[in-house]
Design a protein around this motif. Structure first.
Motif, PDB file in Angstrom:
ATOM      1  N   ARG A  77       1.172  -1.624   0.267  1.00 50.24           N
ATOM      2  CA  ARG A  77      -0.482  -0.123   0.133  1.00 50.24           C
ATOM      3  C   ARG A  77       0.759   1.441   0.019  1.00 50.24           C
ATOM      4  NH1 ARG A  77      -5.264   2.443   2.822  1.00 50.24           N
ATOM      5  NH2 ARG A  77      -6.244   1.286   1.800  1.00 50.24           N
ATOM      6  N   GLN A  78       1.889   1.401   0.482  1.00 47.89           N
ATOM      7  CA  GLN A  78       2.790   2.511   0.772  1.00 47.89           C
ATOM      8  C   GLN A  78       3.324   2.492  -0.849  1.00 47.89           C
ATOM      9  OE1 GLN A  78       6.033   1.604   3.279  1.00 47.89           O
ATOM     10  NE2 GLN A  78       5.639   3.570   4.583  1.00 47.89           N
ATOM     11  N   TYR A  79       3.625   1.489  -1.471  1.00 51.13           N
ATOM     12  CA  TYR A  79       4.026   1.514  -2.162  1.00 51.13           C
ATOM     13  C   TYR A  79       2.794   2.177  -3.267  1.00 51.13           C
ATOM     14  CZ  TYR A  79       5.799   0.180  -6.097  1.00 51.13           C
ATOM     15  OH  TYR A  79       6.607  -0.532  -8.227  1.00 51.13           O
ATOM     16  N   GLU A  80       2.431   1.788  -2.965  1.00 50.05           N
ATOM     17  CA  GLU A  80       1.115   2.217  -4.273  1.00 50.05           C
ATOM     18  C   GLU A  80       0.731   3.974  -4.189  1.00 50.05           C
ATOM     19  OE1 GLU A  80      -3.613   1.354  -4.897  1.00 50.05           O
ATOM     20  OE2 GLU A  80      -2.722  -0.319  -4.766  1.00 50.05           O
ATOM     21  N   SER A  81       0.977   4.679  -2.567  1.00 50.57           N
ATOM     22  CA  SER A  81       0.565   5.387  -2.048  1.00 50.57           C
ATOM     23  C   SER A  81       1.947   6.636  -3.117  1.00 50.57           C
ATOM     24  CB  SER A  81       0.507   5.534  -0.529  1.00 50.57           C
ATOM     25  OG  SER A  81       0.530   6.468  -0.430  1.00 50.57           O
ATOM     26  N   ARG A  82       2.841   5.530  -2.909  1.00 47.21           N
ATOM     27  CA  ARG A  82       4.163   6.517  -2.841  1.00 47.21           C
ATOM     28  C   ARG A  82       4.158   6.674  -4.632  1.00 47.21           C
ATOM     29  NH1 ARG A  82       9.787   5.316  -0.992  1.00 47.21           N
ATOM     30  NH2 ARG A  82      10.386   7.307  -1.403  1.00 47.21           N
ATOM     31  N   VAL A  83       2.828   5.595  -5.712  1.00 47.79           N
ATOM     32  CA  VAL A  83       3.167   5.892  -6.670  1.00 47.79           C
ATOM     33  C   VAL A  83       2.243   6.841  -6.890  1.00 47.79           C
ATOM     34  CG1 VAL A  83       2.519   4.478  -8.826  1.00 47.79           C
ATOM     35  CG2 VAL A  83       4.360   3.252  -7.245  1.00 47.79           C
ATOM     36  N   ASN A  84       1.048   6.333  -6.446  1.00 45.47           N
ATOM     37  CA  ASN A  84       0.242   7.358  -6.746  1.00 45.47           C
ATOM     38  C   ASN A  84       0.416   8.897  -7.034  1.00 45.47           C
ATOM     39  OD1 ASN A  84      -2.250   5.825  -7.404  1.00 45.47           O
ATOM     40  ND2 ASN A  84      -2.508   6.006  -5.604  1.00 45.47           N
ATOM     41  N   ILE A  85       1.458   9.589  -5.408  1.00 45.89           N
ATOM     42  CA  ILE A  85       1.721  10.585  -5.613  1.00 45.89           C
ATOM     43  C   ILE A  85       3.566  11.096  -6.619  1.00 45.89           C
ATOM     44  CG2 ILE A  85       3.528  11.763  -4.025  1.00 45.89           C
ATOM     45  CD1 ILE A  85       2.633  10.319  -1.393  1.00 45.89           C
ATOM     46  N   MET A  86       4.176   9.840  -6.658  1.00 44.74           N
ATOM     47  CA  MET A  86       4.908  10.299  -7.836  1.00 44.74           C
ATOM     48  C   MET A  86       3.759  10.204  -9.292  1.00 44.74           C
ATOM     49  SD  MET A  86       7.728   7.883  -6.912  1.00 44.74           S
ATOM     50  CE  MET A  86       9.263   8.478  -8.109  1.00 44.74           C
ATOM     51  N   THR A  87       2.823   9.442  -9.555  1.00 44.09           N
ATOM     52  CA  THR A  87       1.983   9.975 -10.395  1.00 44.09           C
ATOM     53  C   THR A  87       1.567  11.324 -11.197  1.00 44.09           C
ATOM     54  OG1 THR A  87       1.505   7.724  -9.886  1.00 44.09           O
ATOM     55  CG2 THR A  87       0.311   9.133 -12.232  1.00 44.09           C
ATOM     56  N   GLN A  88       0.978  11.343  -9.744  1.00 44.39           N
ATOM     57  CA  GLN A  88       0.205  12.763  -9.111  1.00 44.39           C
ATOM     58  C   GLN A  88       1.326  14.371  -9.864  1.00 44.39           C
ATOM     59  OE1 GLN A  88      -1.548  13.929  -5.764  1.00 44.39           O
ATOM     60  NE2 GLN A  88      -2.543  15.443  -5.972  1.00 44.39           N
ATOM     61  N   GLN A  89       2.508  13.958  -8.850  1.00 45.84           N
ATOM     62  CA  GLN A  89       3.619  14.285  -9.853  1.00 45.84           C
ATOM     63  C   GLN A  89       4.306  15.234 -11.058  1.00 45.84           C
ATOM     64  OE1 GLN A  89       6.603  13.444  -6.761  1.00 45.84           O
ATOM     65  NE2 GLN A  89       5.646  14.465  -4.640  1.00 45.84           N
ATOM     66  N   LEU A  90       4.220  13.337 -11.234  1.00 43.01           N
ATOM     67  CA  LEU A  90       4.468  13.417 -12.538  1.00 43.01           C
ATOM     68  C   LEU A  90       3.704  14.514 -13.507  1.00 43.01           C
ATOM     69  CD1 LEU A  90       6.526  12.180 -14.428  1.00 43.01           C
ATOM     70  CD2 LEU A  90       4.796  10.221 -14.576  1.00 43.01           C
ATOM     71  N   GLU A  91       2.019  14.142 -13.248  1.00 38.59           N
ATOM     72  CA  GLU A  91       1.040  14.618 -13.746  1.00 38.59           C
ATOM     73  C   GLU A  91       1.517  16.042 -13.627  1.00 38.59           C
ATOM     74  OE1 GLU A  91      -2.391  13.093 -12.541  1.00 38.59           O
ATOM     75  OE2 GLU A  91      -2.583  11.442 -13.987  1.00 38.59           O
ATOM     76  N   GLU A  92       1.548  17.189 -12.398  1.00 38.12           N
ATOM     77  CA  GLU A  92       1.451  17.807 -12.167  1.00 38.12           C
ATOM     78  C   GLU A  92       2.660  18.336 -13.335  1.00 38.12           C
ATOM     79  OE1 GLU A  92       2.230  18.546  -8.182  1.00 38.12           O
ATOM     80  OE2 GLU A  92      -0.593  18.251  -7.552  1.00 38.12           O
TER      81      GLU A  92
END
Length: 157
Positions: A1-16
């Motif tokens: 889950r932490q990994y997924e959360s990190r991926v989501n954050i990174m994805t969000q950062q990537l999108e931003e």
């Protein structure tokens, strides 16, 4: 889950970051458009500047010619003014001479009138003298004739 959360954050950062990148690309394109417009404006202003500079140089040349023409005209006017003053002086001198000559003419006419009177008197005296001379000549001839007659009478006697 932490990994997924990190991926989501990174994805969000990537999108931003991607969105920021897209915005930067659009800003860059807009800046490129502005840059091109400014370059065209600078080019147009440069042409206008060259055109105005050429016009200024032409007007400056015309102004210099006008200044030369003005100087020439001013010199001609000064020369004409000097000539007018000289002519005025000459006219005044001629006027003085004319007055002096008029006075001389009046004086000469007066003298001429006196000479005419004297000549008339002399003519009258000459005519009187001529008349007397003719009378004397006539008497002289009469005396000669009388003398000749007396001589003849004396010789006969």
């Amino acid at each position: 889950r932490q990994y997924e959360s990190r991926v989501n954050i990174m994805t969000q950062q990537l999108e931003e970051t991607t969105a920021e990148l897209e915005q930067t690309k659009m800003d860059l394109a807009a800046n490129e458009g502005m840059k091109n417009k400014l370059l065209k404006d600078v080019e147009q202003l440069t042409e206008t500047l060259h055109s105005k500079k050429a016009l200024f140089e032409q007007q400056q040349t015309q102004l210099e010619q006008l200044v030369r023409d003005f100087q020439t005209t001013k010199s001609a006017l000064e020369s004409a003014e000097k000539e007018c003053l000289e002519l005025q002086d000459a006219a005044e001198s001629w006027e003085k001479n004319a007055k002096a000559m008029e006075e001389e003419v009046v004086k000469t006419q007066t003298e001429l009138s006196q000479v005419d009177e004297e000549l008339s008197t002399t003519r009258t005296k000459f005519q009187e003298t001529q008349t007397k001379l003719q009378a004397v000549e006539h008497q002289s001839r009469a005396l000669e004739v009388r003398f000749a007659e007396e001589k003849e009478t004396n010789e006969k006697a």
